[in-house]
Design an enzyme around this catalytic site. Structure first.
Site, PDB file in Angstrom:
ATOM      1  N   GLU A  94       0.350  -0.961  -0.102  1.00 23.34           N
ATOM      2  CA  GLU A  94      -0.109   0.125   0.100  1.00 23.34           C
ATOM      3  C   GLU A  94       1.071   1.340  -0.225  1.00 23.34           C
ATOM      4  O   GLU A  94       2.100   1.245   0.672  1.00 23.34           O
ATOM      5  CB  GLU A  94      -0.940  -0.018   1.396  1.00 23.34           C
ATOM      6  CG  GLU A  94      -2.576  -1.173   1.187  1.00 23.34           C
ATOM      7  CD  GLU A  94      -3.578  -0.977   2.359  1.00 23.34           C
ATOM      8  OE1 GLU A  94      -4.354  -1.453   2.040  1.00 23.34           O
ATOM      9  OE2 GLU A  94      -3.074  -0.779   3.328  1.00 23.34           O
ATOM     10  N   CYS A 118       6.790  -4.727  16.221  1.00 20.48           N
ATOM     11  CA  CYS A 118       6.234  -3.258  16.760  1.00 20.48           C
ATOM     12  C   CYS A 118       4.648  -3.991  17.913  1.00 20.48           C
ATOM     13  O   CYS A 118       3.922  -4.229  16.306  1.00 20.48           O
ATOM     14  CB  CYS A 118       6.828  -2.159  16.269  1.00 20.48           C
ATOM     15  SG  CYS A 118       7.848  -2.044  15.661  1.00 20.48           S
ATOM     16  N   GLY A 167       7.104  -1.659   6.540  1.00 18.09           N
ATOM     17  CA  GLY A 167       8.094  -1.977   6.020  1.00 18.09           C
ATOM     18  C   GLY A 167       9.676  -1.444   7.195  1.00 18.09           C
ATOM     19  O   GLY A 167       9.347  -0.360   7.182  1.00 18.09           O
ATOM     20  N   GLU A 168      10.153  -2.046   7.375  1.00 17.85           N
ATOM     21  CA  GLU A 168      11.827  -0.977   7.925  1.00 17.85           C
ATOM     22  C   GLU A 168      12.631  -0.884   6.608  1.00 17.85           C
ATOM     23  O   GLU A 168      13.261  -1.898   6.702  1.00 17.85           O
ATOM     24  CB  GLU A 168      12.098  -1.713   9.402  1.00 17.85           C
ATOM     25  CG  GLU A 168      13.773  -1.065   9.549  1.00 17.85           C
ATOM     26  CD  GLU A 168      13.719  -0.087   9.585  1.00 17.85           C
ATOM     27  OE1 GLU A 168      12.533   0.368  10.900  1.00 17.85           O
ATOM     28  OE2 GLU A 168      14.411   0.762   9.512  1.00 17.85           O
ATOM     29  N   SER A 199      12.168   6.852   7.926  1.00 15.28           N
ATOM     30  CA  SER A 199      11.606   6.462   9.053  1.00 15.28           C
ATOM     31  C   SER A 199      12.186   4.835   9.796  1.00 15.28           C
ATOM     32  O   SER A 199      11.663   4.250   9.037  1.00 15.28           O
ATOM     33  CB  SER A 199      10.196   6.469   9.472  1.00 15.28           C
ATOM     34  OG  SER A 199       9.374   6.432  10.573  1.00 15.28           O
ATOM     35  N   SER A 221      11.857   5.747  16.024  1.00 13.71           N
ATOM     36  CA  SER A 221      10.378   5.595  15.848  1.00 13.71           C
ATOM     37  C   SER A 221      11.011   5.538  17.531  1.00 13.71           C
ATOM     38  O   SER A 221      10.933   4.099  17.684  1.00 13.71           O
ATOM     39  CB  SER A 221       9.985   4.646  15.559  1.00 13.71           C
ATOM     40  OG  SER A 221       9.333   5.058  13.950  1.00 13.71           O
ATOM     41  N   LEU A 222      10.346   6.675  18.331  1.00 15.35           N
ATOM     42  CA  LEU A 222      11.063   5.879  19.208  1.00 15.35           C
ATOM     43  C   LEU A 222      10.235   5.288  20.429  1.00 15.35           C
ATOM     44  O   LEU A 222      10.629   4.475  21.309  1.00 15.35           O
ATOM     45  CB  LEU A 222      12.091   7.271  20.357  1.00 15.35           C
ATOM     46  CG  LEU A 222      12.378   7.562  21.632  1.00 15.35           C
ATOM     47  CD1 LEU A 222      13.747   6.737  21.456  1.00 15.35           C
ATOM     48  CD2 LEU A 222      13.156   9.027  22.343  1.00 15.35           C
ATOM     49  N   HIS A 223       9.218   6.211  20.652  1.00 13.23           N
ATOM     50  CA  HIS A 223       7.805   5.379  21.354  1.00 13.23           C
ATOM     51  C   HIS A 223       7.902   5.023  23.011  1.00 13.23           C
ATOM     52  O   HIS A 223       6.503   4.870  23.746  1.00 13.23           O
ATOM     53  CB  HIS A 223       7.596   4.054  20.763  1.00 13.23           C
ATOM     54  CG  HIS A 223       7.355   4.781  19.337  1.00 13.23           C
ATOM     55  ND1 HIS A 223       6.927   5.435  18.589  1.00 13.23           N
ATOM     56  CD2 HIS A 223       7.228   3.476  17.940  1.00 13.23           C
ATOM     57  CE1 HIS A 223       6.356   5.411  17.243  1.00 13.23           C
ATOM     58  NE2 HIS A 223       7.137   4.351  17.134  1.00 13.23           N
ATOM     59  N   ASN A 298      -3.152   4.671  16.837  1.00  7.95           N
ATOM     60  CA  ASN A 298      -4.438   4.026  15.582  1.00  7.95           C
ATOM     61  C   ASN A 298      -4.948   2.706  15.428  1.00  7.95           C
ATOM     62  O   ASN A 298      -3.870   1.865  15.108  1.00  7.95           O
ATOM     63  CB  ASN A 298      -4.097   4.371  14.332  1.00  7.95           C
ATOM     64  CG  ASN A 298      -3.988   5.523  13.767  1.00  7.95           C
ATOM     65  OD1 ASN A 298      -4.713   6.606  13.479  1.00  7.95           O
ATOM     66  ND2 ASN A 298      -2.458   5.812  13.320  1.00  7.95           N
TER      67      ASN A 298
END
Ligand code: SAH
Length: 378
Positions: A94, A118, A167-168, A199, A221-223, A298
């Site tokens: 997508e 994740c 994906g990474e 990212s 992407s720390l989070h 989300n």
């Protein structure tokens, strides 16, 4: 046979120059070809009128310009567009276009599925099939322009590209770097390096390598603000813990006073959204030129998490603001068509057996709860 022909979308400038040199052609052919493909959106050699007829015929015999086919387009109430692109063997990826007043951002995928797990990301649930080729990555930009009937030569509707789809990207290093080179090449899409963003969840060695070959904008992407929580939310943290990751970020921005890291921070209700987390975040990033992008979570079926309330997000942001940290809250876009962050699914022919493992866990839990074994899986 299509299979034996080389797909020119796999070449950035350097690759294309090598291709034409091998054909005994002059380097300016590269510029001509990049312009035809990316600025004029032409995929048929016959239309490339400034190439000799013999040259066009030769190219038709040995090369092709093959982009993934769009098999579905969904348009959100807010103008966001999501495309499903067909790849071989039943896979599909997508790509999402997010129009805003002052820009148009295309969110592209770098892999079929994702090998990382994740906990709050629905792509992770899909498992992993393989890396996308350079052609399949840059082909998303090409196909999106085509679908919107835009000729980039005259109109720049896609002003920004973010590698934040499935994906990474840093686990598909070479193909992603080549595709980003094409995005920034003046004879192709000509986007500035500040408008192409990679990212990453924190593949530290690849991040260290990136600086030597590219100067795109970086989002991380720390989070989470401590390793215990981050190990759980973003398991690659077990391999490359927060301290190592932040050192790599510092290194990436060093020497360019305009460069900042964007730290992405998904807001998970009751998990990472307490005032204490905001204060820890400030302490962690205070000496890194950076900003924070708070992402409302989300939800997707079975995620087990909820999004923090609007008040909590505001409170979190205020703590950052008072400490002098620049932050924004990401506006959720395209929710009605499942195009928001972490909702991209596509069709992934999983090779990791992850779904199978999940099913096994579900079934064994069910069996324990019911103290009986009913039915078989698969
Ligand atoms: N693998 C890369 C890029 C893909 S994800 C990375 O981890 O950065 C792009 C962003 O969306 C990441 O910050 C990711 O953590 C975030 N994301 C994933 N799932 C999400 C969800 N359900 N809600 C909100 N953001 C999510």
């Amino acid at each position: 046979m299509s299979d034996s022909r080389v797909n020119l979308l796999n070449f950035d400038r350097q690759g294309m120059e090598a291709f034409f040199t091998e054909l005994g052609e002059k380097p300016f052919r590269t510029t001509q070809m990049l312009k035809w493909i990316y600025q004029f959106g032409v995929s048929d050699f016959a239309q490339m009128t400034n190439l000799s007829k013999a040259m066009r015929e030769k190219l038709t015999a040995i090369a092709e310009i093959r982009v993934p086919d769009i098999i579905e387009q969904q348009v959100s109430d807010d103008g966001t567009i999501k495309w499903l692109l067909q790849l071989e063997q039943g896979n599909a990826i997508e790509t999402v276009f997010i129009p805003e007043n002052d820009r148009g951002t295309l969110c592209v995928s770098s892999q079929i599925g994702c090998a990382l797990e994740c906990r709050f990301c629905s792509t992770a649930q899909q498992g992993f099939n393989r890396n996308l080729s350079t052609a399949e990555i840059i082909g998303q930009v090409w196909a999106a322009n085509q679908a919107m009937k835009v000729m980039p030569r005259n109109q720049r509707v896609i002003s920004n590209v973010v590698l934040m789809g499935m994906g990474e990207p840093l686990l598909n290093f070479n193909n992603v770097v080549a595709a980003m080179n094409i995005m920034m090449d003046d004879n192709a899409y000509g986007l500035s390096k500040r408008r192409v963003t990679i990212s990453t969840s924190g593949v530290v060695p690849a991040l260290e390598r990136l600086k030597a070959v590219s100067d795109v904008a970086l989002a991380v992407s720390l989070h989470a603000t401590n390793d215990t929580l981050r190990n759980e939310l973003v398991p690659i943290n077990k391999k490359y813990p927060i301290k190592q990751l932040l050192n790599a970020c510092k290194f990436y921005v060093k020497g360019d006073h305009k460069r900042k890291v964007t730290f992405e921070y998904v807001m998970l209700d009751g998990i990472n959204d307490k005032p204490q987390h905001a204060r820890e975040l400030v302490a962690l990033i205070k000496d890194i030129p950076s900003k924070v992008n708070l992402i409302p979570f989300n939800p997707f079926p079975g995620s087990g998490y909820q999004c923090s309330s609007a008040e909590t997000i505001e409170m979190f942001r205020n703590i950052l603001k008072k400490a002098g940290v620049i932050s924004t809250t990401r506006k959720t876009r395209g929710e009605d068509i499942d195009a928001a962050c972490g909702q991209l699914a596509g069709k992934v022919m999983d090779k990791t057996k992850r779904r199978f493992r999940r099913e096994e866990i579900k079934v064994s839990r069910h069996n324990i709860n019911n103290k009986s074994i009913s039915g078989r899986i698969l």
